[in-house]
Enzyme design. Structure first.
Site, PDB file in Angstrom:
ATOM      1  N   ASP A   7       0.872  -1.155   0.000  1.00 20.53           N
ATOM      2  CA  ASP A   7       0.000   0.000   0.000  1.00 20.53           C
ATOM      3  C   ASP A   7       0.922   1.220   0.000  1.00 20.53           C
ATOM      4  OD1 ASP A   7      -2.323   1.608   0.290  1.00 20.53           O
ATOM      5  OD2 ASP A   7      -1.963   1.706   2.444  1.00 20.53           O
ATOM      6  N   LEU A   8       0.368   2.396  -0.233  1.00 25.26           N
ATOM      7  CA  LEU A   8       1.210   3.594  -0.314  1.00 25.26           C
ATOM      8  C   LEU A   8       1.089   4.464   0.935  1.00 25.26           C
ATOM      9  CD1 LEU A   8       3.087   5.482  -1.784  1.00 25.26           C
ATOM     10  CD2 LEU A   8       1.156   6.293  -3.136  1.00 25.26           C
ATOM     11  N   ASP A   9      -0.088   5.058   1.143  1.00 28.76           N
ATOM     12  CA  ASP A   9      -0.276   5.949   2.281  1.00 28.76           C
ATOM     13  C   ASP A   9      -0.098   5.195   3.598  1.00 28.76           C
ATOM     14  OD1 ASP A   9      -0.940   7.981   0.520  1.00 28.76           O
ATOM     15  OD2 ASP A   9      -3.080   7.548   0.593  1.00 28.76           O
ATOM     16  N   THR A  15       1.677  10.130   3.689  1.00 26.81           N
ATOM     17  CA  THR A  15       0.839  11.055   2.938  1.00 26.81           C
ATOM     18  C   THR A  15      -0.575  11.095   3.502  1.00 26.81           C
ATOM     19  OG1 THR A  15       0.648   9.236   1.354  1.00 26.81           O
ATOM     20  CG2 THR A  15       2.098  11.047   0.761  1.00 26.81           C
ATOM     21  N   LYS A  43      -8.979   5.536   5.841  1.00 32.85           N
ATOM     22  CA  LYS A  43      -7.727   4.945   5.382  1.00 32.85           C
ATOM     23  C   LYS A  43      -7.990   3.733   4.486  1.00 32.85           C
ATOM     24  CE  LYS A  43      -4.547   6.404   9.032  1.00 32.85           C
ATOM     25  NZ  LYS A  43      -3.579   5.949  10.068  1.00 32.85           N
ATOM     26  N   SER A 114      -2.656   0.693  -4.256  1.00 31.12           N
ATOM     27  CA  SER A 114      -3.159   1.823  -3.488  1.00 31.12           C
ATOM     28  C   SER A 114      -4.422   2.371  -4.130  1.00 31.12           C
ATOM     29  CB  SER A 114      -2.101   2.934  -3.421  1.00 31.12           C
ATOM     30  OG  SER A 114      -2.639   4.120  -2.897  1.00 31.12           O
ATOM     31  N   ALA A 115      -5.347   2.834  -3.289  1.00 26.57           N
ATOM     32  CA  ALA A 115      -6.550   3.488  -3.808  1.00 26.57           C
ATOM     33  C   ALA A 115      -6.228   4.871  -4.362  1.00 26.57           C
ATOM     34  CB  ALA A 115      -7.593   3.612  -2.693  1.00 26.57           C
ATOM     35  N   LYS A 145     -10.902  -1.622  -1.938  1.00 32.09           N
ATOM     36  CA  LYS A 145     -10.665  -2.334  -0.695  1.00 32.09           C
ATOM     37  C   LYS A 145     -11.887  -2.145   0.214  1.00 32.09           C
ATOM     38  CE  LYS A 145      -5.761  -1.099  -1.004  1.00 32.09           C
ATOM     39  NZ  LYS A 145      -4.656  -0.334  -0.378  1.00 32.09           N
ATOM     40  N   GLU A 169       0.316  -3.445   4.607  1.00 34.20           N
ATOM     41  CA  GLU A 169      -0.823  -2.521   4.725  1.00 34.20           C
ATOM     42  C   GLU A 169      -0.861  -1.860   6.094  1.00 34.20           C
ATOM     43  OE1 GLU A 169      -3.423  -0.965   3.751  1.00 34.20           O
ATOM     44  OE2 GLU A 169      -3.869  -1.656   1.722  1.00 34.20           O
ATOM     45  N   ASP A 170      -1.481  -0.664   6.141  1.00 34.69           N
ATOM     46  CA  ASP A 170      -1.662   0.014   7.423  1.00 34.69           C
ATOM     47  C   ASP A 170      -3.133   0.237   7.763  1.00 34.69           C
ATOM     48  OD1 ASP A 170      -2.208   2.081   5.528  1.00 34.69           O
ATOM     49  OD2 ASP A 170      -1.749   3.579   7.051  1.00 34.69           O
TER      50      ASP A 170
END
Length: 215
Positions: A7-9, A15, A43, A114-115, A145, A169-170
Site C-alpha cells: 500500500d502507499l499511504d 501522505t 484509510k 493503493s486506492a 478495498k 498494509e496500514d
C-alpha cells in the site's frame, strides 16, 4: 515468497496526513466537522467512498447531486496534490528504501496496490518509482478495498499467484483485502486496528529481507 505488494499511504510514506488536511477543509466548507479519530475510517478506501462517509457522518448524504459530489471530490484532490508538492525523498517512511533495495538485490519484484490515483506522482517525489515493476490503476477496479481485487491485480503484474506474495498494509480494509486473496499480510501500525494480519510491526525497520524470504 516471491513478491511484495505495498500500500502507499502510511506504508511507503506518511501522505495520510495530507489526505486528512484536505478532507478536513472540504468538510468544514459544507458544515461538517471531522477529527483524526474519524479519519481512521477513511484509510485505504477510495476518494468517492471517503466523501460518502464524511457526508453520512454529517447527516448530509442526500444533500448533494452526483455532479456536486464529483466536483467536491475533485476539489479535495486538487488541494491534496498541492500539499504533495512538499514531498521529498526524506518523506519515505523508516526502512522503506532499505527494504526495497534489498528486494531488488534478491530479485524480488514489488508492486503498489493503493486506492490513490496519485501514486505515480508520489513515488516520483519520493524517488522510489524505479523499485516497482508496476502500480495497479485504481480506475481499473470494479471494487475497492476491502475487496481483494486490487491485490490480485498486483500479483498479476508480477506474474505470481497471490499465495506467493506478501502484502504490506496500514489499514483494516487493506488487511481484509490481502487475506481475501490468500496473501500473507503484514500490518504496519497498531495490532488492535489491524485484525487478521499475520504479523504487525511498527515500521519496516523491524523486519529484514532474509526473514521475509523464509515466510
Amino acid at each position: 515468497m516471491q513478491g511484495f505488494v505495498f500500500d502507499l499511504d502510511g506504508v511507503l510514506a506518511d501522505t495520510a496526513k495530507y489526505h486528512y488536511i484536505a478532507w478536513k477543509q472540504l468538510a468544514a466548507e459544507i458544515g461538517i466537522t471531522i477529527d483524526e479519530v474519524f479519519n481512521e475510517q477513511l484509510k485505504g478506501i477510495s476518494r468517492q467512498e471517503s466523501l460518502e462517509r464524511i457526508l453520512a457522518h454529517g447527516g448530509k448524504r442526500s444533500t448533494f447531486s452526483a455532479d456536486e459530489l464529483a466536483k467536491m471530490a475533485e476539489k479535495k484532490n486538487q488541494h491534496y496534490v498541492e500539499l504533495l508538492e512538499k514531498l521529498t525523498p526524506e518523506d519515505a517512511l523508516p526502512g522503506v528504501r532499505e527494504l526495497l533495495a534489498a528486494a531488488r538485490e534478491h530479485n524480488i519484484p514489488c508492486t503498489v496496490a493503493s486506492a490513490s490515483k496519485n501514486a505515480p506522482l508520489i513515488l516520483e517525489k519520493l524517488v522510489l518509482a524505479d523499485y516497482f515493476v508496476g502500480i495497479v490503476d485504481p480506475e481499473s477496479l470494479a471494487k475497492g478495498k476491502p475487496d481483494p481485487e486490487i491485490f490480485i491485480k498486483a500479483a498479476q503484474l508480477m506474474a505470481l499467484d497471490p499465495k506467493e506474495v506478501i502484502g504490506f498494509e496500514d489499514a483494516q480494509a487493506g488487511i481484509d483485502g490481502i487475506k481475501g486473496c490468500g496473501m500473507y499480510a503484514i500490518g504496519i501500525g497498531e495490532a488492535e486496528q489491524l485484525k487478521g494480519a499475520d504479523r504487525v510491526i511498527t515500521d519496516l525497520t523491524e523486519i529484514a529481507i532474509e526473514e521475509l524470504l523464509r515466510i
